[in-house]
Design a protein around this motif. Structure first.
Motif, PDB file in Angstrom:
ATOM      1  N   ARG A  30     108.894  59.820  64.693  1.00 18.00           N
ATOM      2  CA  ARG A  30     108.634  60.991  65.526  1.00 18.00           C
ATOM      3  C   ARG A  30     109.966  61.449  66.087  1.00 18.00           C
ATOM      4  NH1 ARG A  30     107.541  65.492  67.009  1.00 18.00           N
ATOM      5  NH2 ARG A  30     106.465  66.006  68.941  1.00 18.00           N
ATOM      6  N   TYR A  31     110.435  62.599  65.608  1.00 16.76           N
ATOM      7  CA  TYR A  31     111.683  63.173  66.108  1.00 16.76           C
ATOM      8  C   TYR A  31     111.366  64.356  67.001  1.00 16.76           C
ATOM      9  CZ  TYR A  31     114.149  60.612  62.368  1.00 16.76           C
ATOM     10  OH  TYR A  31     114.650  59.649  61.551  1.00 16.76           O
ATOM     11  N   PHE A  32     112.184  64.554  68.010  1.00 16.59           N
ATOM     12  CA  PHE A  32     112.028  65.743  68.854  1.00 16.59           C
ATOM     13  C   PHE A  32     113.245  66.627  68.646  1.00 16.59           C
ATOM     14  CE2 PHE A  32     109.548  62.511  70.968  1.00 16.59           C
ATOM     15  CZ  PHE A  32     108.394  63.193  71.317  1.00 16.59           C
ATOM     16  N   ASP A  33     113.009  67.809  68.086  1.00 15.63           N
ATOM     17  CA  ASP A  33     114.161  68.693  67.942  1.00 15.63           C
ATOM     18  C   ASP A  33     113.987  69.957  68.757  1.00 15.63           C
ATOM     19  OD1 ASP A  33     112.203  69.658  66.422  1.00 15.63           O
ATOM     20  OD2 ASP A  33     113.257  69.501  64.511  1.00 15.63           O
ATOM     21  N   ASP A  34     113.143  69.889  69.786  1.00 15.55           N
ATOM     22  CA  ASP A  34     112.991  71.053  70.677  1.00 15.55           C
ATOM     23  C   ASP A  34     114.314  71.278  71.386  1.00 15.55           C
ATOM     24  OD1 ASP A  34     110.681  69.884  70.005  1.00 15.55           O
ATOM     25  OD2 ASP A  34     109.992  69.522  72.052  1.00 15.55           O
ATOM     26  N   GLY A  35     114.524  72.489  71.769  1.00 20.53           N
ATOM     27  CA  GLY A  35     115.703  72.779  72.570  1.00 20.53           C
ATOM     28  C   GLY A  35     116.956  72.924  71.740  1.00 20.53           C
ATOM     29  N   ALA A  47     123.792  69.091  67.075  1.00 16.87           N
ATOM     30  CA  ALA A  47     122.463  69.611  66.785  1.00 16.87           C
ATOM     31  C   ALA A  47     121.627  68.568  66.056  1.00 16.87           C
ATOM     32  CB  ALA A  47     122.567  70.885  65.964  1.00 16.87           C
ATOM     33  N   SER A  48     121.453  67.414  66.705  1.00 14.18           N
ATOM     34  CA  SER A  48     120.630  66.408  66.052  1.00 14.18           C
ATOM     35  C   SER A  48     119.421  66.114  66.914  1.00 14.18           C
ATOM     36  CB  SER A  48     121.439  65.135  65.818  1.00 14.18           C
ATOM     37  OG  SER A  48     122.055  64.758  67.019  1.00 14.18           O
ATOM     38  N   ALA A  49     118.327  65.754  66.258  1.00 13.01           N
ATOM     39  CA  ALA A  49     117.087  65.533  66.972  1.00 13.01           C
ATOM     40  C   ALA A  49     117.130  64.208  67.726  1.00 13.01           C
ATOM     41  CB  ALA A  49     115.935  65.512  65.983  1.00 13.01           C
ATOM     42  N   VAL A  50     116.280  64.104  68.753  1.00 19.93           N
ATOM     43  CA  VAL A  50     116.095  62.824  69.416  1.00 19.93           C
ATOM     44  C   VAL A  50     115.172  61.986  68.554  1.00 19.93           C
ATOM     45  CG1 VAL A  50     115.096  61.677  71.415  1.00 19.93           C
ATOM     46  CG2 VAL A  50     116.433  63.752  71.716  1.00 19.93           C
ATOM     47  N   ARG A  51     115.669  60.863  68.097  1.00 20.89           N
ATOM     48  CA  ARG A  51     114.845  60.038  67.216  1.00 20.89           C
ATOM     49  C   ARG A  51     114.091  59.020  68.064  1.00 20.89           C
ATOM     50  NH1 ARG A  51     119.764  59.235  63.040  1.00 20.89           N
ATOM     51  NH2 ARG A  51     118.380  57.914  61.845  1.00 20.89           N
ATOM     52  N   ALA A  52     113.011  59.515  68.682  1.00 22.72           N
ATOM     53  CA  ALA A  52     112.276  58.685  69.648  1.00 22.72           C
ATOM     54  C   ALA A  52     111.618  57.491  68.966  1.00 22.72           C
ATOM     55  CB  ALA A  52     111.227  59.526  70.358  1.00 22.72           C
ATOM     56  N   VAL A  53     111.007  57.735  67.816  1.00 27.09           N
ATOM     57  CA  VAL A  53     110.408  56.657  67.036  1.00 27.09           C
ATOM     58  C   VAL A  53     110.975  56.794  65.636  1.00 27.09           C
ATOM     59  CG1 VAL A  53     108.280  55.680  66.139  1.00 27.09           C
ATOM     60  CG2 VAL A  53     108.313  56.707  68.409  1.00 27.09           C
ATOM     61  N   VAL A 303     121.741  51.468  77.142  1.00 23.54           N
ATOM     62  CA  VAL A 303     121.151  51.822  75.856  1.00 23.54           C
ATOM     63  C   VAL A 303     121.829  53.087  75.317  1.00 23.54           C
ATOM     64  CG1 VAL A 303     118.983  52.365  74.702  1.00 23.54           C
ATOM     65  CG2 VAL A 303     118.986  50.877  76.700  1.00 23.54           C
ATOM     66  N   PRO A 304     122.273  53.101  74.046  1.00 20.21           N
ATOM     67  CA  PRO A 304     122.896  54.315  73.505  1.00 20.21           C
ATOM     68  C   PRO A 304     121.894  55.462  73.373  1.00 20.21           C
ATOM     69  CG  PRO A 304     123.266  52.406  72.068  1.00 20.21           C
ATOM     70  CD  PRO A 304     122.236  52.011  73.071  1.00 20.21           C
ATOM     71  N   SER A 305     122.402  56.653  73.123  1.00 20.00           N
ATOM     72  CA  SER A 305     121.533  57.815  73.019  1.00 20.00           C
ATOM     73  C   SER A 305     120.724  57.803  71.728  1.00 20.00           C
ATOM     74  CB  SER A 305     122.387  59.080  73.051  1.00 20.00           C
ATOM     75  OG  SER A 305     121.651  60.141  72.479  1.00 20.00           O
ATOM     76  N   PRO A 306     119.424  58.106  71.819  1.00 18.33           N
ATOM     77  CA  PRO A 306     118.603  58.167  70.605  1.00 18.33           C
ATOM     78  C   PRO A 306     118.908  59.395  69.744  1.00 18.33           C
ATOM     79  CG  PRO A 306     117.290  58.706  72.538  1.00 18.33           C
ATOM     80  CD  PRO A 306     118.642  58.322  73.040  1.00 18.33           C
ATOM     81  N   ARG A 307     119.771  60.284  70.214  1.00 20.55           N
ATOM     82  CA  ARG A 307     120.191  61.398  69.363  1.00 20.55           C
ATOM     83  C   ARG A 307     121.126  60.925  68.268  1.00 20.55           C
ATOM     84  NH1 ARG A 307     119.058  66.593  70.933  1.00 20.55           N
ATOM     85  NH2 ARG A 307     118.528  66.693  73.130  1.00 20.55           N
ATOM     86  N   ASP A 308     121.919  59.928  68.627  1.00 19.06           N
ATOM     87  CA  ASP A 308     122.942  59.478  67.704  1.00 19.06           C
ATOM     88  C   ASP A 308     122.996  57.950  67.764  1.00 19.06           C
ATOM     89  OD1 ASP A 308     125.124  59.313  66.066  1.00 19.06           O
ATOM     90  OD2 ASP A 308     126.565  59.661  67.690  1.00 19.06           O
ATOM     91  N   PRO A 309     121.941  57.298  67.274  1.00 19.11           N
ATOM     92  CA  PRO A 309     121.888  55.844  67.405  1.00 19.11           C
ATOM     93  C   PRO A 309     122.973  55.178  66.570  1.00 19.11           C
ATOM     94  CG  PRO A 309     120.063  56.635  66.070  1.00 19.11           C
ATOM     95  CD  PRO A 309     120.768  57.839  66.581  1.00 19.11           C
ATOM     96  N   PRO A 310     123.406  53.968  66.953  1.00 24.63           N
ATOM     97  CA  PRO A 310     124.443  53.262  66.198  1.00 24.63           C
ATOM     98  C   PRO A 310     123.994  53.009  64.753  1.00 24.63           C
ATOM     99  CG  PRO A 310     123.986  52.159  68.284  1.00 24.63           C
ATOM    100  CD  PRO A 310     122.950  53.205  68.123  1.00 24.63           C
ATOM    101  N   SER A 311     124.960  52.947  63.867  1.00 22.23           N
ATOM    102  CA  SER A 311     124.640  52.645  62.473  1.00 22.23           C
ATOM    103  C   SER A 311     124.225  51.185  62.364  1.00 22.23           C
ATOM    104  CB  SER A 311     125.877  52.872  61.616  1.00 22.23           C
ATOM    105  OG  SER A 311     126.889  51.979  62.021  1.00 22.23           O
ATOM    106  N   GLY A 312     123.626  50.832  61.229  1.00 19.81           N
ATOM    107  CA  GLY A 312     123.247  49.435  61.002  1.00 19.81           C
ATOM    108  C   GLY A 312     122.216  48.980  62.022  1.00 19.81           C
ATOM    109  N   CYS A 313     122.517  47.875  62.672  1.00 16.04           N
ATOM    110  CA  CYS A 313     121.614  47.375  63.712  1.00 16.04           C
ATOM    111  C   CYS A 313     121.860  48.153  64.987  1.00 16.04           C
ATOM    112  CB  CYS A 313     121.868  45.889  63.941  1.00 16.04           C
ATOM    113  SG  CYS A 313     121.035  45.278  65.405  1.00 16.04           S
TER     114      CYS A 313
END
Lengths: 430, 387
Positions: A30-35, A47-53, A303-313
């Motif tokens: 479930r990504y949120f790309d509103d706004g 311009a990346s979505a929030v990757r909530a799930v 916790v890092p931002s879910p817009r740009d989560p770390p690569s890998g783990c």
């Protein structure tokens, strides 16, 4: 209210993770790309979505309670709402009772069968509607009862009274408004409403977080009783590990949109495997006299931002057990420090102007200062030199080269490969 | 034996609202020794936060402290006050309630500091974090230089204030030294790269970082007493663990005396030496951590312990306290034990007159309960409260 169905015993009798699968969730996203406006898309870099799930899979078996635990913002509530189709998933599938919801044209039957209880009882009931009417609403909407016996209105009234009493309130309170009840009582009313259509499955989204501890215990006991009486299946979402342990058969731990570990409750608490689970359990202050002496080494950072989560783990930016490359002899703490410096360089998060001004363009001295500021342990000479060199690049404004220089030597499997498996951590790779 | 650092006697705070008088804090008494952490635990609406605010004299209208005294040990202050107001001094202790407004204000932010639950609403969003902490440093310096100066804000007042706020709002009046001290403080509370972070605005901080900044601000004056009102409630558990560790370290380093308000018994267990349990505006039991956890006397304390889920064992069933927290409206409160309706061992006596906080297990362990005083006699008939 009866109070002798111990949660502990229930868990023993129902061996965790067995039995018929009621709900199966595969790779849910479930990504949120509103706004994000068109202009952002054209010109913006972020311009990346929030990757909530982000790719969550789990099964819930009939009659069990699956706990979903994690800190705020990890996406646990979004999972609850998305599997109930209160939000549309971006990708992935949810099957309920063997049938893929995607393929169902009419969700009415599913909506009758799967209900939700929200966190805040004050805002989830209409303040201008008597509570009896709130409980009756699902009956009206779904044309209950479907058989034509007796007078429908009378049967509804009877049903509402029955529900009210089942959750420990009195039927003569039905005409009152929500403002006349306490938080605990309102949560009972919420439960009555969720049970009105006799569902099989309930999502409990932080059902006791708004309540005081003495009242929380009442509600938890009520939920346990109702589960054994009606054979309900729960998805219990909470940030409170004590509550989770008390009520759940199996537990899934979420971090930044992903499930990092799933295990039977007993096992998760006695033998946590993922470093995040371990840290989470360690952080909770115990109600115990020995608590003051207990040595806690809390997780550093945020916790890092879910817009740009770390690569890998995704946990690697905070993980105390991040894995160094095979050919480097370095202890865990030192490697963590180097990884932190790398993260800061990658985010260009080191302030250099002041240092540069103070040292009159002497990049070597400037790098020395940065080094002292960023590295608080004694590193082996070779690593010390390399980090120092990278910081020289940084003072020269050459962030890219600094990053490359460090990546070349310190690139960890935790950042290159996304871990998979029951415990999503490379320490458990076979 | 020396006097305690803080002695609260019969502190009573009332709110005069449209619905009537609310007895938020009713005759609360306790003592806190120098360097000790005193925890106050209770559920929402039990009056614990208002007690904290009353200690530092920050109760806002319609609330008012109507009775009681807060004795604070400070020999210099006692010397100074003795001449003008001998009633307010007892040995080295000074009754803060009898001081005039400007004296009390001068103590706040110097001898007393407070940290609040929600760090995001405790900072001004349009001023950098460094400046806001530097302001606290300035307040401390001015108070030390001139204890009677009332004006503690850095903006000045009158025409000067008008000029600074409307003509040049960007100008702030903190010295370079204060700024450096602010950076040091940020470093002390464990904020990485403090010089850089000091130039950022509150919205650029995460919740945990901002809570650290608030602690730094409170430490600016090296206070004797730190009042922390639910300092970790708004935070996640991993961040809570960080903040609690920081607080313990600072506590032992500075030897601060702390009054910690929380609803979380785990936080109490981790931080406190002495504990007070509040219910319906009253302190119903107080004692050492061991007294309360191993020998709880008041049925409410027992209930609170019984209803807390235990992380290390799932074997027991939770023992909830039935019923709900009572109303604190004066007209709805009789003169009796307010816990009786929910108490599994309520007696006739509990309804007739209120108990005193004097049933004792030891000199320091006290409970406000007849049960503890003389055992279970003359119980109420079953179902007595079910109308």
């Amino acid at each position: 209210m009866s109070s002798d169905t111990p949660g502990g015993n229930r868990r023993m009798s129902l061996d965790a993770g067995e039995g018929e699968v009621l709900m199966s969730v595969q790779e849910l996203e479930r990504y949120f790309d509103d706004g994000i406006s068109l202009l952002d898309r054209l010109f913006g870099e972020s311009a990346s979505a929030v990757r909530a799930v982000d790719g969550v899979s789990f099964d819930i078996h009939r009659g069990e309670t699956l706990g979903l635990v994690g800190e705020s913002g990890c996406g646990k509530s979004t999972v609850g709402e998305t599997i109930l189709r209160l939000q549309e998933p971006t990708a992935g599938s949810v099957a309920f009772d063997g049938e893929n919801l995607e393929e169902r044209e009419d969700l009415t039957e599913f909506r009758r069968n799967a209900q939700i209880l929200f966190q805040d009882p004050f805002s989830s009931l209409d303040p201008r509607m008597p509570v009896g009417q709130s409980i009756r609403q699902p009956l009206d909407i779904h044309d209950w009862p479907q058989d034509a016996e007796g007078d429908p209105a009378e049967r509804k009234q009877q049903r509402v009274e029955e529900l009210m009493e089942r959750v420990g309130l009195s039927a003569d309170q039905l005409d009152r408004y929500p403002s006349e009840f306490s938080g605990g009582q309102l949560q009972r009313i919420g439960i009555a409403r969720a049970l009105a259509l006799d569902p099989d499955f309930l999502v409990l989204d932080e059902p006791t977080s708004a309540l005081d501890v003495s009242v929380q215990a009442q509600i938890l006991n009520l939920l346990a009783d109702l589960q054994s009486d009606f054979g309900l299946t729960y998805l219990f979402i909470s940030h409170d590990l004590g509550v989770i342990r008390y009520i759940c058969d199996r537990i899934a731990v979420m971090y930044l949109g992903e499930i990092v570990e799933t295990a039977p409750a007993e096992q998760l608490f006695t033998n946590p495997r993922h470093p995040y689970t371990e840290a989470l359990l360690e952080s909770v202050p115990r109600v115990d006299l020995a608590e003051r002496e207990r040595d806690i080494d809390p997780l550093a950072g945020d916790v890092p931002s879910p817009r740009d989560p770390p690569s890998g783990c995704r946990f690697r930016t905070r993980c105390p057990k991040v894995i160094p490359p095979d050919d480097i002899r370095i202890n865990q703490e030192e490697f963590r420090v180097i990884m932190d410096v790398r993260d800061r360089i990658a985010d260009r998060e080191i302030a250099v102007e002041q240092v540069r001004a103070d040292t009159d363009g002497d990049t070597d001295r400037a790098a020395d200062r940065l080094y002292d500021r960023l590295v608080d342990t004694e590193l082996p000479d070779q690593e010390r030199q390399r980090v120092h060199d990278a910081l020289v690049d940084v003072t020269e404004g050459n962030w890219g080269r600094a990053g490359d220089r460090l990546r070349e030597r310190y690139e960890s499997v935790c950042e290159t490969d996304h871990p998979t498996g029951e415990v999503s951590c490379h320490l458990f790779d076979d | 034996m020396t006097d305690p650092l803080l002695r609260v006697e019969d502190l009573t705070t009332r709110f005069l609202t449209e619905e009537g008088q609310v007895n938020a804090v009713e005759s609360v008494s306790f003592e806190v020794e120098q360097g000790e952490v005193f925890g106050i635990v209770g559920e929402s609406g039990s009056g614990k936060s208002v007690t904290a605010l009353s200690l530092v004299d920050l109760v806002e209208s319609p609330g008012r402290i109507t009775d009681g005294s807060v004795w604070f040990r400070q020999s210099d202050l006692a010397e100074r006050i003795r001449e003008d107001n001998p009633d307010a001094v007892d040995g080295e202790m000074v009754d803060l309630r009898q001081l005039d407004e400007c004296e009390r204000r001068a103590l706040r932010g110097t001898e007393f500091a407070m940290i609040f639950q929600d760090p995001t609403s405790s900072f001004n969003p349009s001023i950098t974090v460094g400046t806001q902490i530097a302001e606290a440093v300035e307040v401390q310096q001015r108070a030390t230089a001139n204890p009677r100066s009332v004006r503690s804000r850095t903006q000045g007042f009158g025409l000067l204030k008008f000029l600074t706020t409307s003509v040049a709002p960007g100008v702030d009046y903190v010295s370079e030294e204060s700024r450096e001290r602010a950076v040091e403080l940020l470093d002390t509370v464990g904020i990485p790269d403090p010089a850089e972070r000091a130039t950022e605005y509150p919205h650029q901080f995460s919740g945990g970082m901002l809570q650290r900044a608030m602690i730094a601000q409170a430490l600016a004056s090296e206070p004797s007493v730190l009042v922390a009102d639910e300092p970790t409630t708004a935070l996640d558990v991993t961040i809570q663990a960080q903040i609690l560790n920081t607080l313990s370290e600072l506590q032992s380093e500075y030897g601060m005396t702390t009054v910690l308000i929380t609803h979380n018994l785990g936080v109490i267990a981790r931080m406190c030496d002495q504990v007070g349990v509040m219910y319906a505006g009253e302190l119903v039991e107080r004692g050492s951590l061991a007294d309360l956890f191993e020998r709880p006397t008041h049925p409410y304390t027992e209930g609170l312990l019984g209803s807390s889920p235990n992380l290390d064992s799932a074997d027991r069933r939770l023992q909830p306290i039935e019923g709900n927290v009572p109303s604190l409206l004066d007209e709805e409160m009789d003169d009796r034990c307010y816990f009786a309706d929910r108490c599994p061992k309520a007696m006739q006596e509990c309804l007739d007159k209120p108990s005193e906080l004097d049933a004792e297990g030891s000199e320091t362990h006290r409970a406000k309960c007849y049960l503890a005083e003389h055992g279970y006699e003359d119980p109420l008939p079953e179902g007595y409260f079910d109308e």
